[in-house]
Design a protein around this motif. Structure first.
Motif, PDB file in Angstrom:
ATOM      1  N   MET A  80      14.980  72.200  81.192  1.00  0.00           N
ATOM      2  CA  MET A  80      15.507  72.052  82.537  1.00  0.00           C
ATOM      3  C   MET A  80      15.726  70.574  82.873  1.00  0.00           C
ATOM      4  O   MET A  80      16.780  70.195  83.339  1.00  0.00           O
ATOM      5  CB  MET A  80      14.554  72.719  83.529  1.00  0.00           C
ATOM      6  N   ALA A  81      14.703  69.745  82.602  1.00  0.00           N
ATOM      7  CA  ALA A  81      14.820  68.322  82.913  1.00  0.00           C
ATOM      8  C   ALA A  81      15.881  67.668  82.042  1.00  0.00           C
ATOM      9  O   ALA A  81      16.626  66.812  82.490  1.00  0.00           O
ATOM     10  CB  ALA A  81      13.480  67.626  82.724  1.00  0.00           C
ATOM     11  N   GLY A  82      15.965  68.085  80.757  1.00  0.00           N
ATOM     12  CA  GLY A  82      16.955  67.527  79.850  1.00  0.00           C
ATOM     13  C   GLY A  82      18.375  67.837  80.311  1.00  0.00           C
ATOM     14  O   GLY A  82      19.281  67.032  80.181  1.00  0.00           O
ATOM     15  N   GLU A  83      18.541  69.038  80.880  1.00  0.00           N
ATOM     16  CA  GLU A  83      19.843  69.441  81.396  1.00  0.00           C
ATOM     17  C   GLU A  83      20.235  68.573  82.592  1.00  0.00           C
ATOM     18  O   GLU A  83      21.377  68.135  82.719  1.00  0.00           O
ATOM     19  CB  GLU A  83      19.755  70.909  81.811  1.00  0.00           C
ATOM     20  N   ARG A  84      19.265  68.306  83.442  1.00  0.00           N
ATOM     21  CA  ARG A  84      19.517  67.475  84.625  1.00  0.00           C
ATOM     22  C   ARG A  84      19.847  66.039  84.208  1.00  0.00           C
ATOM     23  O   ARG A  84      20.755  65.416  84.766  1.00  0.00           O
ATOM     24  CB  ARG A  84      18.302  67.502  85.553  1.00  0.00           C
ATOM     25  N   GLN A  85      19.106  65.541  83.202  1.00  0.00           N
ATOM     26  CA  GLN A  85      19.387  64.203  82.672  1.00  0.00           C
ATOM     27  C   GLN A  85      20.816  64.124  82.164  1.00  0.00           C
ATOM     28  O   GLN A  85      21.537  63.170  82.453  1.00  0.00           O
ATOM     29  CB  GLN A  85      18.477  63.898  81.475  1.00  0.00           C
ATOM     30  N   ALA A  86      21.216  65.131  81.394  1.00  0.00           N
ATOM     31  CA  ALA A  86      22.559  65.139  80.795  1.00  0.00           C
ATOM     32  C   ALA A  86      23.634  65.195  81.875  1.00  0.00           C
ATOM     33  O   ALA A  86      24.642  64.480  81.788  1.00  0.00           O
ATOM     34  CB  ALA A  86      22.697  66.319  79.836  1.00  0.00           C
ATOM     35  N   ARG A  87      23.440  66.029  82.895  1.00  0.00           N
ATOM     36  CA  ARG A  87      24.420  66.123  83.983  1.00  0.00           C
ATOM     37  C   ARG A  87      24.522  64.803  84.730  1.00  0.00           C
ATOM     38  O   ARG A  87      25.617  64.340  85.042  1.00  0.00           O
ATOM     39  CB  ARG A  87      24.027  67.238  84.960  1.00  0.00           C
ATOM     40  N   LEU A  88      23.378  64.193  85.020  1.00  0.00           N
ATOM     41  CA  LEU A  88      23.361  62.923  85.741  1.00  0.00           C
ATOM     42  C   LEU A  88      24.026  61.828  84.901  1.00  0.00           C
ATOM     43  O   LEU A  88      24.834  61.050  85.412  1.00  0.00           O
ATOM     44  CB  LEU A  88      21.927  62.526  86.094  1.00  0.00           C
ATOM     45  N   ALA A  89      23.709  61.788  83.608  1.00  0.00           N
ATOM     46  CA  ALA A  89      24.303  60.781  82.714  1.00  0.00           C
ATOM     47  C   ALA A  89      25.816  60.936  82.663  1.00  0.00           C
ATOM     48  O   ALA A  89      26.557  59.949  82.747  1.00  0.00           O
ATOM     49  CB  ALA A  89      23.697  60.901  81.322  1.00  0.00           C
ATOM     50  N   ASP A  90      26.281  62.173  82.551  1.00  0.00           N
ATOM     51  CA  ASP A  90      27.723  62.411  82.480  1.00  0.00           C
ATOM     52  C   ASP A  90      28.400  61.999  83.782  1.00  0.00           C
ATOM     53  O   ASP A  90      29.469  61.390  83.774  1.00  0.00           O
ATOM     54  CB  ASP A  90      27.993  63.886  82.175  1.00  0.00           C
ATOM     55  N   ARG A  91      27.770  62.319  84.894  1.00  0.00           N
ATOM     56  CA  ARG A  91      28.341  61.950  86.213  1.00  0.00           C
ATOM     57  C   ARG A  91      28.394  60.425  86.366  1.00  0.00           C
ATOM     58  O   ARG A  91      29.388  59.891  86.855  1.00  0.00           O
ATOM     59  CB  ARG A  91      27.487  62.586  87.316  1.00  0.00           C
ATOM     60  N   ILE A  92      27.349  59.744  85.954  1.00  0.00           N
ATOM     61  CA  ILE A  92      27.327  58.277  86.038  1.00  0.00           C
ATOM     62  C   ILE A  92      28.435  57.688  85.169  1.00  0.00           C
ATOM     63  O   ILE A  92      29.150  56.773  85.577  1.00  0.00           O
ATOM     64  CB  ILE A  92      25.946  57.718  85.628  1.00  0.00           C
ATOM     65  N   ARG A  93      28.601  58.246  83.960  1.00  0.00           N
ATOM     66  CA  ARG A  93      29.647  57.753  83.045  1.00  0.00           C
ATOM     67  C   ARG A  93      31.021  57.869  83.694  1.00  0.00           C
ATOM     68  O   ARG A  93      31.812  56.928  83.689  1.00  0.00           O
ATOM     69  CB  ARG A  93      29.611  58.542  81.732  1.00  0.00           C
ATOM     70  N   VAL A  94      31.292  59.017  84.296  1.00  0.00           N
ATOM     71  CA  VAL A  94      32.586  59.244  84.943  1.00  0.00           C
ATOM     72  C   VAL A  94      32.775  58.287  86.125  1.00  0.00           C
ATOM     73  O   VAL A  94      33.838  57.671  86.275  1.00  0.00           O
ATOM     74  CB  VAL A  94      32.719  60.721  85.394  1.00  0.00           C
ATOM     75  N   LEU A  95      31.753  58.151  86.969  1.00  0.00           N
ATOM     76  CA  LEU A  95      31.867  57.290  88.151  1.00  0.00           C
ATOM     77  C   LEU A  95      32.107  55.831  87.775  1.00  0.00           C
ATOM     78  O   LEU A  95      32.966  55.158  88.367  1.00  0.00           O
ATOM     79  CB  LEU A  95      30.597  57.399  89.011  1.00  0.00           C
ATOM     80  N   ILE A  96      31.375  55.336  86.790  1.00  0.00           N
ATOM     81  CA  ILE A  96      31.547  53.934  86.381  1.00  0.00           C
ATOM     82  C   ILE A  96      32.918  53.737  85.736  1.00  0.00           C
ATOM     83  O   ILE A  96      33.608  52.754  86.011  1.00  0.00           O
ATOM     84  CB  ILE A  96      30.404  53.481  85.446  1.00  0.00           C
ATOM     85  N   ALA A  97      33.330  54.687  84.905  1.00  0.00           N
ATOM     86  CA  ALA A  97      34.643  54.579  84.260  1.00  0.00           C
ATOM     87  C   ALA A  97      35.756  54.562  85.313  1.00  0.00           C
ATOM     88  O   ALA A  97      36.687  53.746  85.213  1.00  0.00           O
ATOM     89  CB  ALA A  97      34.844  55.733  83.282  1.00  0.00           C
ATOM     90  N   GLU A  98      35.655  55.435  86.308  1.00  0.00           N
ATOM     91  CA  GLU A  98      36.666  55.460  87.371  1.00  0.00           C
ATOM     92  C   GLU A  98      36.690  54.146  88.137  1.00  0.00           C
ATOM     93  O   GLU A  98      37.755  53.612  88.452  1.00  0.00           O
ATOM     94  CB  GLU A  98      36.402  56.621  88.335  1.00  0.00           C
ATOM     95  N   ARG A  99      35.508  53.611  88.418  1.00  0.00           N
ATOM     96  CA  ARG A  99      35.432  52.352  89.176  1.00  0.00           C
ATOM     97  C   ARG A  99      36.006  51.196  88.370  1.00  0.00           C
ATOM     98  O   ARG A  99      36.729  50.356  88.898  1.00  0.00           O
ATOM     99  CB  ARG A  99      33.979  52.071  89.573  1.00  0.00           C
ATOM    100  N   LEU A 100      35.696  51.156  87.080  1.00  0.00           N
ATOM    101  CA  LEU A 100      36.216  50.074  86.237  1.00  0.00           C
ATOM    102  C   LEU A 100      37.723  50.209  86.037  1.00  0.00           C
ATOM    103  O   LEU A 100      38.417  49.210  85.867  1.00  0.00           O
ATOM    104  CB  LEU A 100      35.500  50.043  84.887  1.00  0.00           C
ATOM    105  N   GLU A 101      38.221  51.440  86.075  1.00  0.00           N
ATOM    106  CA  GLU A 101      39.657  51.662  85.944  1.00  0.00           C
ATOM    107  C   GLU A 101      40.393  51.037  87.125  1.00  0.00           C
ATOM    108  O   GLU A 101      41.491  50.508  86.974  1.00  0.00           O
ATOM    109  CB  GLU A 101      39.920  53.167  85.898  1.00  0.00           C
ATOM    110  N   LYS A 102      39.775  51.116  88.317  1.00  0.00           N
ATOM    111  CA  LYS A 102      40.364  50.491  89.508  1.00  0.00           C
ATOM    112  C   LYS A 102      40.321  48.967  89.392  1.00  0.00           C
ATOM    113  O   LYS A 102      41.089  48.267  90.026  1.00  0.00           O
ATOM    114  CB  LYS A 102      39.602  50.918  90.764  1.00  0.00           C
ATOM    115  N   GLY A 103      39.374  48.480  88.585  1.00  0.00           N
ATOM    116  CA  GLY A 103      39.266  47.039  88.374  1.00  0.00           C
ATOM    117  C   GLY A 103      38.207  46.395  89.250  1.00  0.00           C
ATOM    118  O   GLY A 103      37.890  46.881  90.326  1.00  0.00           O
ATOM    119  N   LEU A 104      37.659  45.320  88.738  1.00  0.00           N
ATOM    120  CA  LEU A 104      36.738  44.489  89.501  1.00  0.00           C
ATOM    121  C   LEU A 104      37.483  43.207  89.824  1.00  0.00           C
ATOM    122  O   LEU A 104      38.478  42.887  89.186  1.00  0.00           O
ATOM    123  CB  LEU A 104      35.484  44.159  88.676  1.00  0.00           C
TER     124      LEU A 104
END
Length: 144
Positions: A1-25
């Motif tokens: 259960m905890a491993g599943e939550r870790q994986a979901r959170l990690a995937d969400r963080i990856r997507v959010l950071i990638a989207e933000r970097l795509e917009k540019g800093l």
């Protein structure tokens, strides 16, 4: 259960950071970055963000500095989007995939060249003794 939550959170963080970097800093040092993976600790307090940068070693160094400088801002944005009680701290780690891939490709080229050299030698090789080195039963003369 905890491993599943870790994986979901990690995937969400990856997507959010990638989207933000795509917009540019607003940092000219930031190169062409790809977020390759995110690993979150079991307690969900820390996220290791793995990335690759297309370009020269100087561009990689500049991107590393830009990401380090933007870590706080990126963490704040990730926290707003995630909606979790505690936003994990972020650590950006350069991923060695491109360097490893180049090394593996070089090793494969070298192996192919050696195989071709061995095949060339084998095509002109001759037997050291008879073509069929196995002992055959003698055909006895019928002297009875």
């Amino acid at each position: 259960m905890a491993g599943e939550r870790q994986a979901r959170l990690a995937d969400r963080i990856r997507v959010l950071i990638a989207e933000r970097l795509e917009k540019g800093l607003r940092d000219p040092r930031l190169g062409f970055v790809t977020i390759t993976d995110v690993k979150v600790t079991r307690d969900l307090q820390h996220a290791s963000v793995f990335y690759t940068v297309l370009g020269t070693p100087e561009e990689r160094e500049g991107t590393a500095a830009a990401l380090k400088a933007a870590t706080g801002m990126l963490r704040s944005e990730v926290g707003k989007q995630l909606g979790v009680r505690l936003t994990p701290s972020l650590e950006f780690i350069p991923d060695a995939i491109p360097e490893n891939a180049d090394h593996i490709a070089a090793l494969l080229r070298e192996a192919a060249e050696r195989d071709a050299a061995v095949a060339g030698l084998a095509s002109s090789a001759t037997y050291a003794g008879d073509a069929d080195p196995y002992v055959k039963p003698r055909e006895d003369d019928d002297e009875d």
